[in-house]
Design a protein around this motif. Structure first.
Motif, PDB file in Angstrom:
ATOM      1  N   UNK A  92       1.036  -1.257   0.061  1.00  5.61           N
ATOM      2  CA  UNK A  92      -0.025  -0.005  -0.056  1.00  5.61           C
ATOM      3  C   UNK A  92       0.939   0.965  -0.053  1.00  5.61           C
ATOM      4  N   UNK A  93       0.888   2.105  -0.974  1.00 10.30           N
ATOM      5  CA  UNK A  93       1.163   3.435  -1.309  1.00 10.30           C
ATOM      6  C   UNK A  93       0.102   4.424  -0.549  1.00 10.30           C
ATOM      7  N   UNK A  94       0.485   5.350  -0.247  1.00  6.70           N
ATOM      8  CA  UNK A  94      -0.897   6.543   0.297  1.00  6.70           C
ATOM      9  C   UNK A  94       0.047   7.913  -0.034  1.00  6.70           C
ATOM     10  N   UNK A  95      -0.828   8.682  -0.651  1.00  8.18           N
ATOM     11  CA  UNK A  95      -0.554  10.219  -1.011  1.00  8.18           C
ATOM     12  C   UNK A  95      -0.560  10.898   0.626  1.00  8.18           C
ATOM     13  N   UNK A  96       0.489  11.759   0.679  1.00  9.11           N
ATOM     14  CA  UNK A  96       0.703  12.333   2.059  1.00  9.11           C
ATOM     15  C   UNK A  96      -0.684  13.022   2.594  1.00  9.11           C
ATOM     16  N   UNK A 148       4.299   2.895   2.013  1.00  6.51           N
ATOM     17  CA  UNK A 148       5.230   3.942   1.953  1.00  6.51           C
ATOM     18  C   UNK A 148       4.130   5.275   1.748  1.00  6.51           C
ATOM     19  N   UNK A 149       4.292   6.286   2.436  1.00  9.60           N
ATOM     20  CA  UNK A 149       3.862   7.570   2.196  1.00  9.60           C
ATOM     21  C   UNK A 149       4.513   8.334   1.149  1.00  9.60           C
ATOM     22  N   UNK A 150       3.891   8.907   0.024  1.00  9.16           N
ATOM     23  CA  UNK A 150       4.667   9.723  -0.792  1.00  9.16           C
ATOM     24  C   UNK A 150       3.992  11.133  -1.075  1.00  9.16           C
ATOM     25  N   UNK A 151       4.531  12.167  -1.381  1.00 10.49           N
ATOM     26  CA  UNK A 151       3.851  13.502  -1.926  1.00 10.49           C
ATOM     27  C   UNK A 151       2.811  13.273  -2.802  1.00 10.49           C
ATOM     28  N   UNK A 152       1.691  13.912  -2.818  1.00 14.49           N
ATOM     29  CA  UNK A 152       0.420  13.931  -3.547  1.00 14.49           C
ATOM     30  C   UNK A 152       0.701  13.583  -5.150  1.00 14.49           C
ATOM     31  N   UNK A 153       1.682  14.827  -5.691  1.00 18.41           N
ATOM     32  CA  UNK A 153       1.928  14.556  -7.090  1.00 18.41           C
ATOM     33  C   UNK A 153       2.720  13.287  -7.441  1.00 18.41           C
ATOM     34  N   UNK A 154       3.435  12.832  -6.283  1.00 20.31           N
ATOM     35  CA  UNK A 154       4.263  11.707  -6.868  1.00 20.31           C
ATOM     36  C   UNK A 154       3.749  10.352  -6.754  1.00 20.31           C
ATOM     37  N   UNK A 155       2.309  10.266  -6.257  1.00 19.03           N
ATOM     38  CA  UNK A 155       1.661   8.907  -5.847  1.00 19.03           C
ATOM     39  C   UNK A 155       1.585   8.108  -7.083  1.00 19.03           C
ATOM     40  N   UNK A 167     -10.646   7.516  15.206  1.00 15.16           N
ATOM     41  CA  UNK A 167      -9.652   8.515  14.827  1.00 15.16           C
ATOM     42  C   UNK A 167      -9.047   8.655  13.469  1.00 15.16           C
ATOM     43  N   UNK A 168      -8.851   9.688  12.803  1.00 10.66           N
ATOM     44  CA  UNK A 168      -8.148   9.655  11.386  1.00 10.66           C
ATOM     45  C   UNK A 168      -6.742   9.519  11.863  1.00 10.66           C
ATOM     46  N   UNK A 169      -6.206   8.569  10.916  1.00 10.49           N
ATOM     47  CA  UNK A 169      -4.669   8.218  10.726  1.00 10.49           C
ATOM     48  C   UNK A 169      -4.143   8.686   9.584  1.00 10.49           C
ATOM     49  N   UNK A 170      -3.362   9.724   9.794  1.00  3.73           N
ATOM     50  CA  UNK A 170      -2.630  10.220   8.469  1.00  3.73           C
ATOM     51  C   UNK A 170      -1.915   9.399   7.818  1.00  3.73           C
ATOM     52  N   UNK A 171      -1.513   9.513   6.691  1.00  4.28           N
ATOM     53  CA  UNK A 171      -0.720   8.564   5.743  1.00  4.28           C
ATOM     54  C   UNK A 171       0.647   8.777   6.341  1.00  4.28           C
ATOM     55  N   UNK A 172       1.094   9.530   6.835  1.00  3.72           N
ATOM     56  CA  UNK A 172       2.534   9.704   7.439  1.00  3.72           C
ATOM     57  C   UNK A 172       2.778   8.810   8.809  1.00  3.72           C
TER      58      UNK A 172
END
Length: 271
Positions: free
Chosen positions: A133-137, A192-199, A177-182
């Motif tokens: 699983x990859x996620x946008x930041x 991995x969490x990556x920048x939105x435009x790099x996802x 609770x909301x869990x951030x991608x980071x």
């Protein structure tokens, strides 16, 4: 091979160079599931399985259209008027969500998920049922079931404690609770969490790379790792022995060794 298969308005499936890209496509509803979407998802996954059999599909990539990945079940799809009979949610799980995640887990190929926005409820656990699983930041994961007096389904009660331990699994499930991608990456919930435009460029490049790789061995690795959660040590060692024997008889192993000895790029076939 290039192909595009439509299953209506809710699912898009595109197959190119061994990569099947399945896009949840109800962006106006944050890609939440209704009965139509479940049916089209089953049809799309059936084509992916057929593509694995004829070697046209070697990797599956799942993502969402628009600003969200998947908000889980569309509650308006099964709303109950005041005083009406309560819906059988267990029947919905048995018909839709159970076969969805078991199909993903049993697919004989790597399944990569690109979480491009909020992943809530069944949408979060759909993502976590994938192999990588990859996620946008800007993405987040929410076990929203508790807000409705429900339990995490779509494999959530099995996946969360195994990935996070019981304390974190309990907290996420009971508080919603909301869990951030980071934070999800830091906790080991996702790869991995990556920048939105790099996802999408990152995930698409990885999928293309893996589609050219030894996908027979990838599939065996997937099976072995998932089996380890219920096997004891000796049973797992026996499974490794049997799978190593099968891998050693594969074309990919012979090609990998030959390419190494000849100092060239291997040409794997996934068999």
């Amino acid at each position: 091979m290039n192909a595009a298969t439509g299953y209506g308005e809710t699912i898009r499936l595109e197959i190119e160079a061994g990569v099947a890209t399945l896009t949840l496509n109800r962006p106006d509803r944050l890609n939440s599931f209704n009965d139509q979407m479940h049916g089209e998802m089953r049809a799309a996954l059936a084509q992916v399985k057929a593509g694995r059999a004829d070697a046209s599909v070697r990797v599956l990539l799942i993502t969402g259209a628009g600003r969200g990945f998947c908000a889980g079940q569309d509650l308006s799809d099964r709303s109950v008027a005041a005083g009406g009979e309560a819906p059988d949610l267990g029947a919905s799980v048995e018909k839709n969500y159970k076969p969805l995640v078991t199909t993903l887990r049993k697919l004989d190929l790597p399944v990569i998920c690109a979480v491009n926005g909020v992943a809530a409820g069944a949408g979060a656990n759909l993502a976590l049922a994938c192999d990588m699983v990859f996620a946008a930041r800007s993405a987040s994961f929410i076990q929203a079931f508790c807000k409705l007096g429900l339990i995490p389904d779509t494999g959530g009660t099995w996946i969360l404690p195994r990935l996070l331990g019981p304390a974190r699994a309990m907290g996420l499930s009971m508080l919603g609770d909301k869990l951030s991608a980071e934070q999800a990456e830091a906790w080991g919930l996702i790869w991995k969490c990556v920048d939105d435009d790099a996802l999408m460029p990152t995930v698409q490049a990885l999928a293309a790379q893996m589609a050219k790789g030894p996908t027979f061995g990838f599939a065996q690795t997937k099976k072995a790792i998932w089996a380890s959660s219920t096997n004891d040590f000796d049973t797992q060692l026996d499974l490794e022995r049997d799978m190593m024997r099968d891998c050693g008889r594969s074309h990919d192993y012979r090609e990998g060794v030959a390419a190494f000895m000849e100092k060239r790029v291997p040409e794997f076939k996934g068999s």
